[in-house]
Scaffold this active site. Structure first.
Site, PDB file in Angstrom:
ATOM      1  N   ARG A  91       0.826  -1.209   0.000  1.00  0.00           N
ATOM      2  CA  ARG A  91       0.000   0.000   0.000  1.00  0.00           C
ATOM      3  C   ARG A  91       0.864   1.264   0.000  1.00  0.00           C
ATOM      4  NH1 ARG A  91      -2.892  -1.521   3.763  1.00  0.00           N
ATOM      5  NH2 ARG A  91      -4.796  -2.085   2.685  1.00  0.00           N
ATOM      6  N   TYR A  92       1.998   1.220   0.681  1.00  0.00           N
ATOM      7  CA  TYR A  92       2.892   2.372   0.795  1.00  0.00           C
ATOM      8  C   TYR A  92       4.199   2.057   0.072  1.00  0.00           C
ATOM      9  CZ  TYR A  92      -0.331   3.450   4.607  1.00  0.00           C
ATOM     10  OH  TYR A  92      -1.454   3.691   5.354  1.00  0.00           O
ATOM     11  N   ARG A  95       7.273   0.031   2.162  1.00  0.00           N
ATOM     12  CA  ARG A  95       7.061  -1.126   3.022  1.00  0.00           C
ATOM     13  C   ARG A  95       5.957  -2.012   2.470  1.00  0.00           C
ATOM     14  NH1 ARG A  95       5.431   3.641   4.762  1.00  0.00           N
ATOM     15  NH2 ARG A  95       3.490   3.988   5.914  1.00  0.00           N
ATOM     16  N   CYS A 104      -4.425 -17.638  13.854  1.00  0.00           N
ATOM     17  CA  CYS A 104      -4.092 -16.891  15.064  1.00  0.00           C
ATOM     18  C   CYS A 104      -4.246 -17.805  16.287  1.00  0.00           C
ATOM     19  CB  CYS A 104      -5.020 -15.697  15.234  1.00  0.00           C
ATOM     20  SG  CYS A 104      -4.957 -14.496  13.884  1.00  0.00           S
ATOM     21  N   CYS A 108      -9.969 -12.474  17.665  1.00  0.00           N
ATOM     22  CA  CYS A 108     -10.612 -11.303  18.247  1.00  0.00           C
ATOM     23  C   CYS A 108     -11.945 -11.077  17.541  1.00  0.00           C
ATOM     24  CB  CYS A 108      -9.715 -10.081  18.089  1.00  0.00           C
ATOM     25  SG  CYS A 108      -8.064 -10.283  18.803  1.00  0.00           S
ATOM     26  N   CYS A 111     -11.945  -8.390  14.725  1.00  0.00           N
ATOM     27  CA  CYS A 111     -10.855  -8.485  13.742  1.00  0.00           C
ATOM     28  C   CYS A 111     -11.262  -7.929  12.382  1.00  0.00           C
ATOM     29  CB  CYS A 111     -10.430  -9.942  13.598  1.00  0.00           C
ATOM     30  SG  CYS A 111      -9.133 -10.193  12.367  1.00  0.00           S
ATOM     31  N   ARG A 113      -9.726  -8.587   9.664  1.00  0.00           N
ATOM     32  CA  ARG A 113      -9.481  -9.618   8.642  1.00  0.00           C
ATOM     33  C   ARG A 113     -10.274 -10.890   8.955  1.00  0.00           C
ATOM     34  NH1 ARG A 113      -3.419  -8.139   8.665  1.00  0.00           N
ATOM     35  NH2 ARG A 113      -3.274  -6.647   6.949  1.00  0.00           N
ATOM     36  N   ASP A 274     -12.139  -0.811  12.586  1.00  0.00           N
ATOM     37  CA  ASP A 274     -12.463  -0.837  11.155  1.00  0.00           C
ATOM     38  C   ASP A 274     -13.885  -1.325  10.922  1.00  0.00           C
ATOM     39  OD1 ASP A 274      -9.856  -0.024  10.165  1.00  0.00           O
ATOM     40  OD2 ASP A 274      -9.139  -1.946  10.917  1.00  0.00           O
ATOM     41  N   ASP A 311      -7.887   3.913   9.592  1.00  0.00           N
ATOM     42  CA  ASP A 311      -7.525   3.305   8.310  1.00  0.00           C
ATOM     43  C   ASP A 311      -8.689   3.568   7.362  1.00  0.00           C
ATOM     44  OD1 ASP A 311      -5.899   1.814   6.554  1.00  0.00           O
ATOM     45  OD2 ASP A 311      -5.321   0.503   8.208  1.00  0.00           O
ATOM     46  N   LYS A 318      -3.686   5.018   6.076  1.00  0.00           N
ATOM     47  CA  LYS A 318      -3.966   5.516   7.422  1.00  0.00           C
ATOM     48  C   LYS A 318      -3.874   7.041   7.468  1.00  0.00           C
ATOM     49  CE  LYS A 318      -2.205   1.427   9.867  1.00  0.00           C
ATOM     50  NZ  LYS A 318      -1.830   0.640   8.666  1.00  0.00           N
TER      51      LYS A 318
END
Length: 349
Positions: A91-92, A95, A104, A108, A111, A113, A274, A311, A318
């Site tokens: 995205r950037y 990085r 995981c 959560c 989450c 994702r 999100d 985000d 972000k």
């Protein structure tokens, strides 16, 4: 490495006394759609007698997850729009995310994702897909940092982690490797000598971003695991999600940030939640979030101040949620300017 068995079904949660019979059918409906896993370390923290327990709220399935609002999205931050090859999100310019695994130790309930992780999710990268991902990184000298996320990269065995990091060793333009993880808090037994050695395998500068949302998550075992990472020389930073019913209180946030700092973890990001499906019961408004962050000013040391982040839905990156890049519109929504200068409505229509 932790050998204790996680609770991965509603039956197991019920036997452990964490899901009452009155909520069992709803919990089973949620578990049919979204992955469930609670480690022994997390289960021990939950108070079944407290209907508002902030740890339970993060990890136990809730009927509210079955309600999806029109603005919620399966891919709320636009990972797929910026995925040139499997396992990479770029995205950037400087990085990339390397999503080596989509499993995981815990799942959560908020989450972002949640449509991608878990036993039925995108799984672990195949050797061929990992080859392509590493080749993508190697071919782009502007990539200065590789962020291993997922899923939680620290669920991988030390052998597999070391193998991935050794692949990055031969890419001279990659200077920093960052891990995003819940493991030191939710499964601290995994942070052993073998894991530490694996994280050192690349010879790169390594940062570990530790995700915790409430000060109670810092058990003695978690503190020991974090100390092992700090003593090994890794730079530690924090990630927290601002969550209604968990940490939407200035005193709780202050205690959490102080606890990070006391454990040699620099507060980094406080995420506005999100627009993931079934997570509306966790979301505050931006105005409420800004007021909470403002309440931290002067209350705690500058060492304890995270950056409050939104985000932008759709993959636009972000933005500081308290910054001038966000303006309130006449209809109560917001206009958000991304790092390229584009303007977006939040929440989106």
């Amino acid at each position: 490495m932790s050998a204790a068995k996680s609770l991965k079904t509603v039956d197991e949660l019920a036997v452990a006394g964490l899901v009452p019979e009155a909520r069992r059918k709803d919990a089973e409906r949620v578990a049919q759609r979204y992955a469930v896993a609670v480690t022994p370390a997390v289960a021990a923290l939950i108070d079944p007698a407290d209907a508002d327990d902030p740890v339970a709220r993060q990890f136990l399935p809730d009927a509210a997850e079955l309600v999806t609002l029109p603005e919620e999205r399966a891919d709320p931050i636009g990972d797929l729009a910026h995925s040139p090859v499997e396992g990479i999100v770029h995205r950037y310019p400087d990085r990339v995310l390397l999503k080596a695994v989509h499993v995981c130790p815990v799942y959560c309930r908020f989450c972002f994702r949640r449509e991608m992780v878990g036993p039925e999710g995108l799984g672990t990268l195949s050797p061929e897909a990992l080859d392509a991902a590493v080749a993508y990184i190697a071919a782009r000298p502007q990539i200065w940092e590789v962020i291993l996320t997922g899923g939680d990269p620290l669920v991988l065995s030390p052998r597999r982690l070391a193998a991935i990091l050794e692949r990055l060793t031969g890419i001279p333009h990659v200077k920093v490797v960052r891990f995003h993880t819940r493991v030191p808090v939710v499964d601290p037994g995994r942070v052993d000598a073998a894991l530490i050695a694996a994280l050192k395998a690349s010879g790169k500068t390594v940062y570990v971003a530790i995700h915790a949302n409430h000060p109670r998550e810092f058990t003695q075992d978690a503190r020991v695991a974090i100390a092992r990472l700090a003593d090994a020389g890794f730079a530690l930073i924090s990630q927290t999600v601002l969550l209604k019913g968990v940490n939407d209180d200035a005193a709780v946030l202050a205690a959490l940030m102080r606890t990070f700092v006391e454990n040699r973890v620099k507060p980094y990001y406080l995420h506005h939640p999100d627009l993931a499906p079934g997570t509306a019961h966790f979301r505050l408004t931006l105005a409420e979030g800004r007021a909470l962050v403002e309440a931290l000013r002067g209350r705690v040391s500058g060492l304890c101040q995270p950056t409050y982040i939104l985000d932008i839905p759709g993959g636009h990156g972000k933005v500081r949620a308290e910054a001038a890049a966000i303006e309130e519109a006449d209809d109560g929504c917001f206009r958000v300017r991304d790092f390229r200068g584009g303007v977006h409505r939040y929440p989106p229509e």
